[in-house]
Motif scaffolding. Sequence first.
Motif, PDB file in Angstrom:
ATOM      1  N   ASP A 117      46.503   6.567  -4.422  1.00  0.00           N
ATOM      2  CA  ASP A 117      47.757   5.749  -3.581  1.00  0.00           C
ATOM      3  C   ASP A 117      47.114   5.478  -2.250  1.00  0.00           C
ATOM      4  N   SER A 118      45.718   5.887  -2.135  1.00  0.00           N
ATOM      5  CA  SER A 118      44.445   5.280  -1.064  1.00  0.00           C
ATOM      6  C   SER A 118      44.796   4.325  -1.052  1.00  0.00           C
ATOM      7  N   LEU A 119      44.095   4.226  -3.051  1.00  0.00           N
ATOM      8  CA  LEU A 119      43.338   2.988  -2.659  1.00  0.00           C
ATOM      9  C   LEU A 119      45.108   1.316  -3.192  1.00  0.00           C
ATOM     10  N   SER A 120      45.989   1.498  -3.377  1.00  0.00           N
ATOM     11  CA  SER A 120      46.803   1.189  -3.330  1.00  0.00           C
ATOM     12  C   SER A 120      47.095   0.621  -2.012  1.00  0.00           C
ATOM     13  N   GLN A 121      47.007   1.719  -1.059  1.00  0.00           N
ATOM     14  CA  GLN A 121      47.585   1.179   0.431  1.00  0.00           C
ATOM     15  C   GLN A 121      46.497   0.476   1.333  1.00  0.00           C
ATOM     16  N   LYS A 122      44.992   0.294   0.429  1.00  0.00           N
ATOM     17  CA  LYS A 122      43.529  -0.806   0.382  1.00  0.00           C
ATOM     18  C   LYS A 122      44.548  -2.131   0.496  1.00  0.00           C
ATOM     19  N   GLU A 127      45.830  -6.956   0.140  1.00  0.00           N
ATOM     20  CA  GLU A 127      46.975  -8.113   0.565  1.00  0.00           C
ATOM     21  C   GLU A 127      47.236  -9.048   2.281  1.00  0.00           C
ATOM     22  N   SER A 128      47.490  -7.811   2.396  1.00  0.00           N
ATOM     23  CA  SER A 128      47.903  -8.452   3.423  1.00  0.00           C
ATOM     24  C   SER A 128      46.808  -9.079   4.292  1.00  0.00           C
ATOM     25  N   LYS A 129      46.183  -9.183   4.518  1.00  0.00           N
ATOM     26  CA  LYS A 129      44.869 -10.051   5.270  1.00  0.00           C
ATOM     27  C   LYS A 129      44.530 -10.794   4.525  1.00  0.00           C
ATOM     28  N   VAL A 130      44.643 -10.764   3.630  1.00  0.00           N
ATOM     29  CA  VAL A 130      44.428 -12.548   2.466  1.00  0.00           C
ATOM     30  C   VAL A 130      45.399 -13.209   2.610  1.00  0.00           C
ATOM     31  N   LYS A 131      47.042 -12.686   2.464  1.00  0.00           N
ATOM     32  CA  LYS A 131      47.916 -13.531   3.097  1.00  0.00           C
ATOM     33  C   LYS A 131      47.903 -14.154   4.603  1.00  0.00           C
ATOM     34  N   LYS A 132      47.458 -13.063   5.793  1.00  0.00           N
ATOM     35  CA  LYS A 132      46.972 -13.576   6.364  1.00  0.00           C
ATOM     36  C   LYS A 132      46.131 -14.674   6.803  1.00  0.00           C
ATOM     37  N   THR A 133      45.025 -14.732   5.824  1.00  0.00           N
ATOM     38  CA  THR A 133      43.783 -15.645   5.816  1.00  0.00           C
ATOM     39  C   THR A 133      44.072 -16.961   5.087  1.00  0.00           C
ATOM     40  N   ASN A 134      45.265 -16.708   4.353  1.00  0.00           N
ATOM     41  CA  ASN A 134      45.780 -17.783   3.649  1.00  0.00           C
ATOM     42  C   ASN A 134      46.242 -18.671   4.527  1.00  0.00           C
ATOM     43  N   SER A 135      46.919 -18.084   5.779  1.00  0.00           N
ATOM     44  CA  SER A 135      48.067 -18.554   6.067  1.00  0.00           C
ATOM     45  C   SER A 135      47.049 -19.299   7.489  1.00  0.00           C
ATOM     46  N   LYS A 136      45.427 -18.603   8.037  1.00  0.00           N
ATOM     47  CA  LYS A 136      45.483 -19.571   8.691  1.00  0.00           C
ATOM     48  C   LYS A 136      44.450 -20.331   8.623  1.00  0.00           C
ATOM     49  N   ARG A 137      44.261 -20.106   6.938  1.00  0.00           N
ATOM     50  CA  ARG A 137      43.113 -21.362   6.345  1.00  0.00           C
ATOM     51  C   ARG A 137      44.107 -23.014   6.745  1.00  0.00           C
ATOM     52  N   ASP A 138      45.473 -22.746   6.558  1.00  0.00           N
ATOM     53  CA  ASP A 138      46.012 -23.942   6.893  1.00  0.00           C
ATOM     54  C   ASP A 138      45.907 -24.241   8.270  1.00  0.00           C
ATOM     55  N   ASN A 139      45.059 -23.445   9.387  1.00  0.00           N
ATOM     56  CA  ASN A 139      45.504 -23.958  10.307  1.00  0.00           C
ATOM     57  C   ASN A 139      43.536 -24.908  11.019  1.00  0.00           C
ATOM     58  N   PHE A 140      42.560 -24.357   9.684  1.00  0.00           N
ATOM     59  CA  PHE A 140      41.544 -24.769   9.625  1.00  0.00           C
ATOM     60  C   PHE A 140      40.984 -26.207   9.616  1.00  0.00           C
ATOM     61  N   PHE A 141      40.943 -26.885   9.960  1.00  0.00           N
ATOM     62  CA  PHE A 141      40.331 -28.305   8.983  1.00  0.00           C
ATOM     63  C   PHE A 141      38.611 -28.874   9.716  1.00  0.00           C
ATOM     64  N   ILE A 142      37.720 -29.730   9.214  1.00  0.00           N
ATOM     65  CA  ILE A 142      36.662 -30.086   9.538  1.00  0.00           C
ATOM     66  C   ILE A 142      36.987 -31.176   9.812  1.00  0.00           C
ATOM     67  N   SER A 143      36.488 -32.016  11.000  1.00  0.00           N
ATOM     68  CA  SER A 143      36.524 -33.075  11.241  1.00  0.00           C
ATOM     69  C   SER A 143      35.267 -34.664  10.503  1.00  0.00           C
ATOM     70  N   SER A 144      36.012 -34.956   9.803  1.00  0.00           N
ATOM     71  CA  SER A 144      35.598 -36.359   8.906  1.00  0.00           C
ATOM     72  C   SER A 144      34.117 -37.212   9.362  1.00  0.00           C
ATOM     73  N   GLU A 145      34.190 -37.206  10.879  1.00  0.00           N
ATOM     74  CA  GLU A 145      32.977 -38.076  11.521  1.00  0.00           C
ATOM     75  C   GLU A 145      31.689 -36.796  11.941  1.00  0.00           C
ATOM     76  N   LEU A 146      31.204 -37.156  11.600  1.00  0.00           N
ATOM     77  CA  LEU A 146      29.457 -36.985  12.814  1.00  0.00           C
ATOM     78  C   LEU A 146      29.803 -36.642  14.485  1.00  0.00           C
ATOM     79  N   LYS A 147      29.924 -36.170  15.513  1.00  0.00           N
ATOM     80  CA  LYS A 147      30.246 -36.186  16.454  1.00  0.00           C
ATOM     81  C   LYS A 147      29.123 -35.379  17.623  1.00  0.00           C
ATOM     82  N   SER A 148      29.591 -36.044  18.772  1.00  0.00           N
ATOM     83  CA  SER A 148      29.023 -34.972  19.561  1.00  0.00           C
ATOM     84  C   SER A 148      29.345 -33.302  19.728  1.00  0.00           C
TER      85      SER A 148
END
Length: 252
Positions: A117-122, A127-148
Amino acid sequence: MELDTVYQNVGQRNIEDTFGPRTLKHRQNVGKRRGRCLVLMTVCLGLICVLLLVIIIFITAERESLFKSYKNTVEEFNQTINSLQDNYTDLTQKKLELETRVNNLTVEKSQLQRSFDSLSQKNLELESKVKKTNSKRDNFFISSELKSWSESRQYCRDRGADLVIINTEVKQRLVSSLAKERVWIGLSDIETEGRMIWVDNSTLNQGFWFRGEPNNYEGNEDCVVLNPTNDSVNNWYDVPCSEKRKGFCEKN
């Protein structure tokens, strides 16, 4: 008188001569018959006694045989009872052992159930954190150019985002896993030396600095980069804001 006496004597002799011998023979025959009967009776009694003796011997033998059979049966019965008693004792002991084992297994089952039960809860939390993380990943991107640092921030803002703000270890690990090289993050002390401020004007509470950082080398390091190649957690450096790096952007 004498003549009468003579006749009387003569008559008596004639009678004795006529019936005397016949009566004696008859008596002898009767005696022989009685003797034969007596012998026959004696023989019969002897046979009866022999027969009774045989019967008695037979009955005695049968009785002894039955007694031995009964004795053997009783011994076998006692042995069976003793064997059953031993088996019952063994079964009782095994029953107690099984009951103890069942109780132990029940306790183990309860412990395993709690752990499950404890492992199921964890797992649900992860899974909830992964979903949140995956949803957050969509909010991230890295610029394609080297700038200051300032140019990279403007690059992010032009696309509805800003340089990333990292305020938890989970987010720090996530950004480090997504970056493949040194990238700008939204942290600097441009306005006040030694006072690190995020792009949303919040103060830095928890930093993930590489050892010896920040050091403001030559007094010209006011902006912060993340270098994932050194460490997945403690990998921040302060560098000159004029360096050309890609910016790690986060949508608002």
